[in-house]
Design an enzyme around this catalytic site. Structure first.
Site, PDB file in Angstrom:
ATOM      1  N   TYR A   1      18.453  -8.526 131.063  1.00 30.17           N
ATOM      2  CA  TYR A   1      17.321  -9.129 130.349  1.00 30.17           C
ATOM      3  C   TYR A   1      16.589  -8.032 129.603  1.00 30.17           C
ATOM      4  O   TYR A   1      16.353  -6.952 130.155  1.00 30.17           O
ATOM      5  CB  TYR A   1      16.377  -9.814 131.343  1.00 30.17           C
ATOM      6  CG  TYR A   1      15.103 -10.362 130.741  1.00 30.17           C
ATOM      7  CD1 TYR A   1      13.858  -9.797 131.064  1.00 30.17           C
ATOM      8  CD2 TYR A   1      15.113 -11.432 129.847  1.00 30.17           C
ATOM      9  CE1 TYR A   1      12.684 -10.303 130.518  1.00 30.17           C
ATOM     10  CE2 TYR A   1      13.933 -11.931 129.305  1.00 30.17           C
ATOM     11  CZ  TYR A   1      12.722 -11.364 129.637  1.00 30.17           C
ATOM     12  OH  TYR A   1      11.557 -11.847 129.086  1.00 30.17           O
TER      13      TYR A   1
ATOM     14  N   ASP B   1      18.167   0.269 127.875  1.00 39.73           N
ATOM     15  CA  ASP B   1      16.895  -0.416 128.096  1.00 39.73           C
ATOM     16  C   ASP B   1      16.355   0.045 129.464  1.00 39.73           C
ATOM     17  O   ASP B   1      16.762  -0.459 130.505  1.00 39.73           O
ATOM     18  CB  ASP B   1      17.089  -1.938 128.061  1.00 39.73           C
ATOM     19  CG  ASP B   1      15.787  -2.655 128.318  1.00 39.73           C
ATOM     20  OD1 ASP B   1      15.780  -3.905 128.261  1.00 39.73           O
ATOM     21  OD2 ASP B   1      14.764  -1.981 128.584  1.00 39.73           O
TER      22      ASP B   1
ATOM     23  N   LYS C   1       6.483  -1.052 131.102  1.00 41.90           N
ATOM     24  CA  LYS C   1       6.048  -1.038 132.504  1.00 41.90           C
ATOM     25  C   LYS C   1       5.374   0.286 132.901  1.00 41.90           C
ATOM     26  O   LYS C   1       4.245   0.550 132.491  1.00 41.90           O
ATOM     27  CB  LYS C   1       7.245  -1.377 133.399  1.00 41.90           C
ATOM     28  CG  LYS C   1       7.785  -2.812 133.145  1.00 41.90           C
ATOM     29  CD  LYS C   1       8.941  -3.147 134.051  1.00 41.90           C
ATOM     30  CE  LYS C   1       9.634  -4.432 133.609  1.00 41.90           C
ATOM     31  NZ  LYS C   1       8.968  -5.653 134.071  1.00 41.90           N
TER      32      LYS C   1
HETATM   33  P1  KE4 Z   1       7.994  -7.103 128.678  1.00 36.99           P
HETATM   34  O1  KE4 Z   1       8.007  -7.701 127.294  1.00 36.99           O
HETATM   35  O2  KE4 Z   1       7.885  -8.159 129.758  1.00 36.99           O
HETATM   36  O3  KE4 Z   1       6.963  -6.002 128.830  1.00 36.99           O
HETATM   37  O4  KE4 Z   1       9.390  -6.368 128.904  1.00 36.99           O
HETATM   38  C1  KE4 Z   1      10.577  -7.092 128.745  1.00 36.99           C
HETATM   39  C2  KE4 Z   1      11.692  -6.404 129.517  1.00 36.99           C
HETATM   40  C3  KE4 Z   1      12.592  -5.622 128.828  1.00 36.99           C
HETATM   41  N1  KE4 Z   1      13.606  -4.987 129.470  1.00 36.99           N
HETATM   42  C4  KE4 Z   1      13.746  -5.084 130.817  1.00 36.99           C
HETATM   43  C5  KE4 Z   1      14.881  -4.365 131.497  1.00 36.99           C
HETATM   44  C6  KE4 Z   1      12.844  -5.868 131.572  1.00 36.99           C
HETATM   45  O5  KE4 Z   1      13.013  -5.971 132.918  1.00 36.99           O
HETATM   46  C7  KE4 Z   1      11.794  -6.543 130.920  1.00 36.99           C
HETATM   47  C8  KE4 Z   1      10.806  -7.433 131.651  1.00 36.99           C
HETATM   48  N2  KE4 Z   1      11.067  -7.622 133.047  1.00 36.99           N
HETATM   49  C9  KE4 Z   1      10.525  -8.855 133.625  1.00 36.99           C
HETATM   50  C10 KE4 Z   1      10.876  -8.870 135.119  1.00 36.99           C
HETATM   51  N3  KE4 Z   1      12.254  -8.882 135.371  1.00 36.99           N
HETATM   52  C11 KE4 Z   1       9.058  -8.954 133.395  1.00 36.99           C
HETATM   53  C12 KE4 Z   1       8.386 -10.051 134.167  1.00 36.99           C
HETATM   54  C13 KE4 Z   1       7.805 -11.104 133.275  1.00 36.99           C
HETATM   55  O6  KE4 Z   1       8.461 -11.432 132.249  1.00 36.99           O
HETATM   56  O7  KE4 Z   1       6.693 -11.594 133.599  1.00 36.99           O
END
Ligand code: KE4
Length: 429
Positions: A144, A239, A267
């Site tokens: 993801y 990523d 994060k």
């Molecule tokens: P954000 O747009 O949520 O800051 O990041 C997206 C993203 C990109 N790449 C990786 C590997 C990620 O894990 C994420 C976001 N992770 C999720 C949890 N698996 C965020 C939780 C949520 O969407 O509320």
């Protein structure tokens, strides 16, 4: 546990916001029941609006590696807001955070800050396409990268390996330039590169996957991905939004000794404030507007409050690295969960890298999406709620990693293990 105020507030939230949340990941869809409404966090704990305390294994889905309310982060935030919160103009702090990132991450010569991980991956893909003048992109099932239209796709028919949208609103046209391959499938990757390598702009991957639960790449898979992307002039994007600064200060690329062309971050890099970043080789990054022609912009990119949290967090991780402590207490947690599960006849697997860990209700090793998708998610839901009712807040999906913070102690880990032992006894096979 009394959660009446949570219920009352969540009932109202559902009237005001779709599903009562501002991110689908929080809605407890995978485990049933209602999300609890959080009042505060402190170190390894979070507290809900009914005053219940939980040992926190979500840590805001990764950012809170130093624990909640770290004194140095709080002090930095208090001082920065006395100077104003946003100017829409460059600030010195952006230089400071850029230098910290460049010094920490092997692949990064230059960096651009954004406000989320999604923005980072979306921008990095656009940059890779602009730099190579190619359209095709490759991702892996179970990885993801945020809610980028071109990445909200699932594997299409095996033959084509081209994708089909997996969300309404993502057009077939958007998905047609995205190829979805199997994580850790070396021969599948080799044949896709043989057939289409010279048409591919980038391959984007989680070098330690957290979004099908924690899944690690084989050395051979990483080696082949790096060498074939090199051979075909494809931009390799790691990523590291989740694993960056988490599995090591230099991210998975420093742990595995494999250097991508671009790296996306989020994060931890923002220390719990909205901040993401993408960076890499100077010759590629120089193509980003206004140095180059690939458009990219953002009102709050490099925001002073977010950069203050990011600078303080990275400086603390660099100068007082918690990684040995995180390794030993998360290994303790993994061993304890395994021991309790074995004692109760539970079929399980565990995957762990540093303080990223997933306990899978599965009887075969989880090495990619196909094996992850076979997990017993009903058992996981019982495990989740059994622990929740014992004051242990695990990620609300089998397909997420749990995160341990530097403030988690052996005593807290042991409390979590004994709670899990009670829960396993209730849900034995
Ligand atoms: P954000 O747009 O949520 O800051 O990041 C997206 C993203 C990109 N790449 C990786 C590997 C990620 O894990 C994420 C976001 N992770 C999720 C949890 N698996 C965020 C939780 C949520 O969407 O509320």
């Amino acid at each position: 546990m009394n959660r009446s105020k949570s219920h009352q507030l969540y009932t109202l939230a559902k009237e005001l916001m779709p599903g009562g949340v501002n991110s689908a990941a929080r809605a407890f869809g995978a485990v049933g029941g209602e999300p609890i409404i959080i009042e505060s966090g402190d170190g390894p704990y979070i507290y809900d609006v009914d005053g219940n305390q939980y040992i926190d294994y979500i840590g805001s889905w990764g950012p809170m590696i130093l624990g909640h309310q770290h004194p140095k982060v709080k002090a930095a935030l208090h001082s920065v807001i006395d100077k104003g919160t946003s100017f829409g103009a460059p600030t010195e702090a952006e230089n400071d955070l850029a230098q910290l990132i460049i010094e920490a991450i092997p692949s990064v010569d230059m960096v651009r800050m954004v406000s989320s991980g999604t923005e980072a991956t979306m921008s990095a893909i656009r940059l890779a396409r602009g730099y190579t003048d190619r359209d095709l992109i490759v991702k892996f099932a179970g990885n993801y990268h945020g809610h980028v239209d071109s990445l909200l796709v699932a594997a299409g028919s095996a033959a084509a390996t081209l994708s089909v949208p997996n969300s309404p609103g993502v057009t077939a046209a958007t998905g047609k330039d995205t190829m979805v391959l199997e994580y850790n499938d070396v021969s599948g990757f080799e044949s896709a590169m043989k057939e289409q390598g010279d048409k591919i702009a980038c391959v984007i991957m989680e070098p330690v996957c957290g979004n099908m639960g924690c899944v690690t790449p084989t050395k051979e898979f990483l080696r082949v991905v790096r060498s074939l992307t090199e051979k075909h002039g494809i931009v390799l994007i790691f990523d590291e939004v989740m694993c960056g600064f988490r599995v090591a200060y230099g991210g998975a690329q420093s742990l595995y000794g494999v250097t991508p062309d671009l790296t996306t971050m989020g994060k931890i890099v923002g220390g719990g404030l909205p901040l993401g970043a993408f960076g890499g080789k100077r010759e590629i990054m120089q193509n980003i507007l206004p140095a180059g022609k690939v458009f990219q912009a953002g009102t709050l990119s490099g925001n002073p409050v977010a950069t203050a949290a990011g600078i303080t967090t990275l400086t603390e991780l660099r100068d007082n690295p918690p990684y040995e402590h995180l390794e030993s207490i998360t290994a303790r947690l993994e061993a304890g969960l395994r021991k309790e599960a074995e004692a109760n006849g539970i079929s399980f697997q565990t995957n762990r890298v540093g303080s990223m860990l997933t306990f899978f209700f599965a009887d075969q090793p989880v090495i990619g999406w196909e094996s992850a998708a076979k997990c017993d998610t009903e058992k996981f839901a019982k495990y989740f709620w059994g622990l929740m009712d014992r004051g242990v807040y695990m990620p609300c999906s089998q397909y997420e990693a749990l995160f341990v913070s530097a403030t988690h102690s052996e005593e807290i880990i042991d409390q979590s293990i004994s709670a899990a032992g009670e829960v396993f006894a209730e849900i034995t096979d």
